[in-house]
Scaffold this active site. Structure first.
Site, mmCIF file in Angstrom:
data_model
loop_
_atom_site.group_PDB
_atom_site.id
_atom_site.type_symbol
_atom_site.label_atom_id
_atom_site.label_comp_id
_atom_site.label_asym_id
_atom_site.label_seq_id
_atom_site.Cartn_x
_atom_site.Cartn_y
_atom_site.Cartn_z
ATOM 1 N N HIS A 198 42.405 53.253 21.931
ATOM 2 C CA HIS A 198 43.529 53.081 21.009
ATOM 3 C C HIS A 198 44.705 52.560 21.827
ATOM 4 O O HIS A 198 44.607 52.388 23.035
ATOM 5 C CB HIS A 198 43.932 54.436 20.393
ATOM 6 C CG HIS A 198 43.003 54.930 19.323
ATOM 7 N ND1 HIS A 198 43.324 54.938 17.993
ATOM 8 C CD2 HIS A 198 41.741 55.438 19.396
ATOM 9 C CE1 HIS A 198 42.317 55.416 17.283
ATOM 10 N NE2 HIS A 198 41.333 55.744 18.111
ATOM 11 N N GLU B 272 46.278 47.838 16.753
ATOM 12 C CA GLU B 272 46.088 48.154 18.177
ATOM 13 C C GLU B 272 45.143 47.130 18.809
ATOM 14 O O GLU B 272 44.071 47.453 19.319
ATOM 15 C CB GLU B 272 45.599 49.602 18.299
ATOM 16 C CG GLU B 272 46.645 50.571 17.747
ATOM 17 C CD GLU B 272 46.178 52.016 17.592
ATOM 18 O OE1 GLU B 272 45.142 52.377 18.175
ATOM 19 O OE2 GLU B 272 46.871 52.769 16.878
ATOM 20 N N HIS C 42 42.304 51.401 14.611
ATOM 21 C CA HIS C 42 43.592 51.092 13.981
ATOM 22 C C HIS C 42 43.895 49.606 14.106
ATOM 23 O O HIS C 42 43.837 49.031 15.195
ATOM 24 C CB HIS C 42 44.700 51.929 14.642
ATOM 25 C CG HIS C 42 44.571 53.383 14.315
ATOM 26 N ND1 HIS C 42 44.764 54.393 15.225
ATOM 27 C CD2 HIS C 42 44.231 53.991 13.141
ATOM 28 C CE1 HIS C 42 44.573 55.563 14.629
ATOM 29 N NE2 HIS C 42 44.246 55.346 13.364
ATOM 30 N N GLU D 49 44.738 56.070 25.110
ATOM 31 C CA GLU D 49 45.849 55.301 24.555
ATOM 32 C C GLU D 49 46.268 54.322 25.647
ATOM 33 O O GLU D 49 46.731 54.732 26.709
ATOM 34 C CB GLU D 49 47.027 56.221 24.177
ATOM 35 C CG GLU D 49 46.706 57.252 23.106
ATOM 36 C CD GLU D 49 46.672 56.685 21.690
ATOM 37 O OE1 GLU D 49 46.956 55.492 21.501
ATOM 38 O OE2 GLU D 49 46.337 57.456 20.774
HETATM 39 O O1 0X9 Z 1 46.808 59.499 15.862
HETATM 40 C C1 0X9 Z 1 45.794 58.919 16.279
HETATM 41 O O2 0X9 Z 1 44.841 58.660 15.563
HETATM 42 C C2 0X9 Z 1 45.722 58.528 17.758
HETATM 43 N N1 0X9 Z 1 46.944 57.924 18.187
HETATM 44 S S1 0X9 Z 1 47.391 56.455 17.603
HETATM 45 O O3 0X9 Z 1 48.764 56.225 17.970
HETATM 46 N N2 0X9 Z 1 46.518 55.349 18.336
HETATM 47 O O4 0X9 Z 1 47.155 56.421 16.207
HETATM 48 C C3 0X9 Z 1 45.517 59.769 18.612
HETATM 49 C C4 0X9 Z 1 44.367 60.606 18.220
HETATM 50 C C5 0X9 Z 1 44.239 61.744 19.157
HETATM 51 N N3 0X9 Z 1 43.882 62.916 18.478
HETATM 52 C C6 0X9 Z 1 44.749 63.903 18.159
HETATM 53 N N4 0X9 Z 1 45.971 63.941 18.578
HETATM 54 N N5 0X9 Z 1 44.250 64.816 17.396
HETATM 55 ZN ZN ZN Z 2 45.107 54.311 17.224
#
Ligand code: 0X9
Ligand code: ZN
Length: 397
Positions: free
Chosen positions: A282, A157, A154, A352
């Site tokens: 992330h 980030e 992303h 994260e």
């Molecule tokens: O949403 C995402 O891709 C990740 N969080 S972010 O805020 N960095 O975008 C988390 C991905 C973890 N996977 C799931 N929750 N399925």
């Molecule tokens: Zn992310």
């Protein structure tokens, strides 16, 4: 935060602008968070408060479908036509730009040729070469267990690039220590810290942060709409927590691996089938996440589930992050770890990074002072995972 305001204050009145909306929700259960996660992505959570930075398209969706969870909106104007300079806003210059990361890799390869090799593993949508760093003693490469560490799926980030680059450097600088020396002799360690260089560099261009998330996919004639690279992997692709609308910040793309950046990761893993562990950095929220992310079901094998839990708990002792199954944060489909685990049996974690919670854009832009503590907090978890690459199940044996 200060830097963002500074950066945004520099907008000239003639520049094109687009809005980012910092939205706060009250959502205390995984079910409520997934209701939000089905519509948009979530950026952070603290207790029953959930935070997300969304574009105008996604804000309209929230207002239509989830007004009852919405508690606050702050709108920020970001610049659409910032000029060419690819440098961080004032005060944040310590973060690695694409060119600086490349130069750092060249320097490390030059100074430590016995254990460092710079690698190129594909090209981004805009044609940037994708660079990585391979730490190896160059002997019997494919027969040794490997670990892959990635960053910046992303764009905004940025800490998720700095942490792997600096952890890699620290490992190299510590390569005379017995433990590290032994790991370098017996493992192959791959770092791909900037998977989305187009988006990351767009996010800082003109020294103004733009809170951009996706890659820079465009139709060629209009402004880039972008694909969310962490919704573009194949396991469960198209399921909940992803969108088929290009304007959405969780747009999954027209098909799995439609994007050059995710294709490059796929090819890299297929070519290096010695990889048994993957860590995808992330930011933010200080979490250690493991599969599944696209369903609330536990892993089919209790043994696997237990191994994941133990590893996550062990790593949390160092960085104090909160371990959980990814879907407990919210259900999202097409992420890196669900694919790596389902298709390759690779033990895969999403970290994260810090901060844990910060209202407003400070979460993505915590300032240069956040870099060193984040590197220190995550060095030991990375070394721990490198060690486990020979047999991740040894944590339960
Ligand atoms: O949403 C995402 O891709 C990740 N969080 S972010 O805020 N960095 O975008 C988390 C991905 C973890 N996977 C799931 N929750 N399925
Ligand atoms: Zn992310």
């Amino acid at each position: 935060m200060k830097n963002l305001i500074l950066g945004l204050a520099l907008l000239s009145s003639s520049a094109m602008a687009r809005n980012m909306n910092l939205v706060e929700f009250t959502a205390s259960t995984p079910q409520e968070r997934s209701l939000i996660g089905n519509l948009i992505h979530l950026d952070g959570m603290n207790g029953d408060t959930v935070f997300s930075a969304v574009n105008d398209h996604d804000l309209e969706l929230i207002k239509t479908h989830l007004p009852f969870l919405l508690s606050n909106i702050t709108t920020i104007e970001t610049e659409d036509n910032p000029g060419q300079e690819e440098e961080y806003p004032q005060g944040d210059e310590k973060f690695y730009t694409y060119e600086e990361m490349k130069a750092k890799f060249e320097e490390l390869q030059k100074n430590y040729p016995q254990i460092v090799r710079m690698i190129s593993f594909g090209r981004s949508f805009e044609g940037r070469e994708l660079y990585g760093l391979h730490i190896t003693n160059h002997s019997n490469k494919k027969s040794k267990p490997g670990i892959l560490i990635t960053g910046s799926h992303h764009a905004r980030e940025h800490l998720s690039t700095d942490v792997p680059v600096r952890v890699a450097e620290k490992i190299i600088l510590n390569s005379n220590q017995d433990k590290i020396k032994n790991l370098i002799e017996t493992r192959e360690i791959y770092f791909l810290p900037m998977l989305n260089p187009d988006g990351a560099m767009w996010d800082i261009r003109g020294r103004n942060y733009k809170i951009w998330r996706k890659n820079m996919r465009s139709s060629g004639t209009s402004a880039p709409y972008g694909v969310d690279l962490n919704r573009n992997y194949s396991q469960g692709w198209g399921g909940p927590g992803s969108s088929d609308r290009p304007a959405s910040d969780i747009y999954r793309g027209p098909n799995p691996f439609s994007e050059p950046e995710t294709k490059a990761v796929k090819k890299f893993i297929e070519e290096n089938d010695n990889i048994s562990v993957l860590l995808s950095f992330h930011s933010f929220s200080e979490l250690i996440l493991y599969p599944w992310g696209n369903t609330t079901a536990p892993l089919p094998s209790e043994r696997d589930q237990r191994a994941y839990e133990i590893m996550a708990e062990e790593m949390a002792k160092w960085n104090n992050y909160q371990p959980m199954q990814a879907s407990e944060l919210y259900v999202a489909s097409g992420d890196t770890c669900d694919w790596a685990w389902a298709d390759h049996g690779i033990f895969c974690f999403t970290f994260e990074l810090s901060p844990k919670y910060q209202w407003g854009p400070g979460g993505f832009y915590p300032g240069a002072d956040a870099i060193d503590p984040a590197v220190d907090d995550n060095y030991n978890p990375v070394v721990y995972l490198i060690d486990l690459a020979d047999n991740p199940y040894k944590v339960i044996e």
